[in-house]
Motif scaffolding. Structure first.
Motif, PDB file in Angstrom:
ATOM      1  N   ASP A  14       0.629  -1.371   0.007  1.00  0.00           N
ATOM      2  CA  ASP A  14       0.000  -0.092  -0.026  1.00  0.00           C
ATOM      3  C   ASP A  14       0.927   1.166  -0.050  1.00  0.00           C
ATOM      4  O   ASP A  14       0.394   2.314  -0.637  1.00  0.00           O
ATOM      5  CB  ASP A  14      -0.963  -0.054   1.237  1.00  0.00           C
ATOM      6  N   LEU A  15       2.023   1.260   0.982  1.00  0.00           N
ATOM      7  CA  LEU A  15       2.736   2.264   0.805  1.00  0.00           C
ATOM      8  C   LEU A  15       3.579   2.522  -0.511  1.00  0.00           C
ATOM      9  O   LEU A  15       3.769   3.706  -1.067  1.00  0.00           O
ATOM     10  CB  LEU A  15       3.582   2.278   2.118  1.00  0.00           C
ATOM     11  N   LEU A  16       3.883   1.371  -1.106  1.00  0.00           N
ATOM     12  CA  LEU A  16       4.530   1.282  -2.371  1.00  0.00           C
ATOM     13  C   LEU A  16       3.748   1.980  -3.395  1.00  0.00           C
ATOM     14  O   LEU A  16       3.957   3.017  -4.176  1.00  0.00           O
ATOM     15  CB  LEU A  16       4.964   0.001  -2.735  1.00  0.00           C
ATOM     16  N   SER A  17       2.523   1.544  -3.531  1.00  0.00           N
ATOM     17  CA  SER A  17       1.374   2.272  -4.493  1.00  0.00           C
ATOM     18  C   SER A  17       1.459   3.618  -4.291  1.00  0.00           C
ATOM     19  O   SER A  17       1.249   4.482  -5.144  1.00  0.00           O
ATOM     20  CB  SER A  17       0.054   1.395  -4.411  1.00  0.00           C
ATOM     21  N   GLN A  31       7.208  -0.878 -11.529  1.00  0.00           N
ATOM     22  CA  GLN A  31       6.745  -1.969 -12.239  1.00  0.00           C
ATOM     23  C   GLN A  31       5.983  -2.774 -11.390  1.00  0.00           C
ATOM     24  O   GLN A  31       4.849  -3.093 -11.699  1.00  0.00           O
ATOM     25  CB  GLN A  31       7.806  -2.972 -12.831  1.00  0.00           C
ATOM     26  N   ALA A  32       6.375  -3.055 -10.054  1.00  0.00           N
ATOM     27  CA  ALA A  32       5.665  -4.022  -9.466  1.00  0.00           C
ATOM     28  C   ALA A  32       4.481  -3.452  -8.938  1.00  0.00           C
ATOM     29  O   ALA A  32       3.322  -4.066  -8.624  1.00  0.00           O
ATOM     30  CB  ALA A  32       6.504  -4.315  -8.055  1.00  0.00           C
ATOM     31  N   ALA A  33       4.375  -1.980  -8.637  1.00  0.00           N
ATOM     32  CA  ALA A  33       3.214  -1.338  -8.308  1.00  0.00           C
ATOM     33  C   ALA A  33       2.336  -0.965  -9.579  1.00  0.00           C
ATOM     34  O   ALA A  33       1.204  -0.778  -9.244  1.00  0.00           O
ATOM     35  CB  ALA A  33       3.568   0.224  -7.667  1.00  0.00           C
ATOM     36  N   ARG A  34       2.626  -1.168 -10.588  1.00  0.00           N
ATOM     37  CA  ARG A  34       1.819  -0.728 -11.866  1.00  0.00           C
ATOM     38  C   ARG A  34       0.979  -2.133 -12.179  1.00  0.00           C
ATOM     39  O   ARG A  34       1.483  -3.348 -12.439  1.00  0.00           O
ATOM     40  CB  ARG A  34       2.512  -0.603 -12.885  1.00  0.00           C
ATOM     41  N   ALA A  35      -0.319  -2.214 -11.959  1.00  0.00           N
ATOM     42  CA  ALA A  35      -1.253  -3.367 -12.232  1.00  0.00           C
ATOM     43  C   ALA A  35      -1.012  -4.041 -13.414  1.00  0.00           C
ATOM     44  O   ALA A  35      -1.209  -5.233 -13.613  1.00  0.00           O
ATOM     45  CB  ALA A  35      -2.679  -2.707 -11.894  1.00  0.00           C
ATOM     46  N   ASP A  36      -0.937  -3.230 -14.687  1.00  0.00           N
ATOM     47  CA  ASP A  36      -0.664  -3.722 -15.954  1.00  0.00           C
ATOM     48  C   ASP A  36       0.890  -4.116 -16.505  1.00  0.00           C
ATOM     49  O   ASP A  36       1.006  -4.389 -17.515  1.00  0.00           O
ATOM     50  CB  ASP A  36      -1.417  -3.211 -17.065  1.00  0.00           C
ATOM     51  N   SER A  37       1.664  -3.972 -15.643  1.00  0.00           N
ATOM     52  CA  SER A  37       3.143  -4.244 -15.666  1.00  0.00           C
ATOM     53  C   SER A  37       3.484  -5.940 -15.938  1.00  0.00           C
ATOM     54  O   SER A  37       2.757  -6.661 -15.532  1.00  0.00           O
ATOM     55  CB  SER A  37       4.369  -3.849 -14.605  1.00  0.00           C
TER      56      SER A  37
END
Length: 287
Positions: free
Chosen positions: A100-103, A172-178
């Protein structure tokens, strides 16, 4: 500063009931070790004294006091402490990544998303990042300040990583479509179904990729094939059950093996010791 931090972390790591910081863990060792298979969770790791070697799939990374490790998804790994002694124990700290913090930070950082990247890497430790870790671990000597200050310092540590050369990995890890997120979704499916044969078509359907593209990206992100990943999950779960008291045949069948001999061969290849002997040794070491 490394030695000051190492002494502070070592002192608190050996306390039986000392203070703790949410998502932060300390690790010490007084001697080098053989490679130990484990499952790496999303985390940031720093070595304050000594050095470590990590093998993930077909990639091997070495890091000591001048570097940090960052991983964004669950990956089976094998780690070995390669610099440690009774006079100069290995000391390391780890911060579990708060998704959550990362996003939230990825939005605040406001940088362009990058192209494809792996899910783990080694970065160069900067003075700013080391200073943030120093202030974080120093809270162990002021436990009444942890609740207020630790979240602020954790945010700074994550921010420093996101702004650095390895920030693309976390963005990249935070992006849902990566690609990393798509692979993470297939990993969640593998973990939920490790005890049965998972068809490639199931994983391909989750990602929406072609089979060839999926295999290429899975290996790029994790450094192993889906089959190798599932095998590592099975063997690590079997090991956990053996330590808890299961017999080798029962552990083998419970994680999806149909052949006890195949299980014994693959277990020995991964952990270096046959199942029953390995479990007995690990149970004895905990007593």
């Amino acid at each position: 500063m490394h030695e000051t931090l190492a002494s502070l972390a070592y002192r608190h790591a050996i306390l039986p009931d000392g203070p703790s910081i949410p998502r932060v863990s300390l690790h010490v060792a007084r001697e080098t070790s053989w490679p130990i298979p484990t499952l790496y969770r999303p985390m940031l790791g720093i070595v304050l004294r000594g050095a470590k070697r990590v093998t993930i799939g077909d990639r091997t990374l070495r890091y000591g006091t001048n570097h940090y490790f960052v991983g964004s998804i669950d990956v089976p790994a094998s780690s070995a402490i390669i610099e440690a002694s009774a006079d100069a124990p290995y000391v390391a700290a780890r911060l579990e990544i708060d998704q959550d913090l990362l996003s939230e930070l990825v939005v605040d950082v406001n940088r362009d998303f990058d192209g494809e990247t792996t899910a783990f890497a080694i970065g160069v430790m900067t003075s700013e990042l080391l200073d943030a870790w120093y202030r974080m671990l120093r809270l162990l000597d002021a436990p009444n300040e942890i609740d207020v200050l630790a979240p602020l310092i954790e945010r700074e540590i994550m921010f420093r990583i996101l702004q650095g050369p390895q920030g693309a990995l976390l963005r990249q890890a935070a992006r849902a479509d990566s690609r990393i997120s798509q692979v993470r979704n297939t990993i969640a499916h593998l973990r939920a179904n490790f005890d049965r044969r998972v068809r490639t078509e199931e994983l391909v359907e989750i990602t929406g990729m072609s089979a060839a593209t999926f295999h290429r990206h899975f290996r790029s992100v994790t450094a192993m094939s889906p089959l190798q990943y599932q095998k590592a999950l099975r063997l690590q779960e079997a090991r956990r059950r053996l330590i808890a008291g299961a017999d080798p045949m029962g552990a083998a069948f419970s994680v999806g093996y149909e052949s006890a001999s195949q299980f014994s061969r693959e277990y020995t290849r991964m952990f270096g010791t046959p199942p029953a002997r390995d479990a007995a040794r690990l149970r004895a070491s905990k007593n």
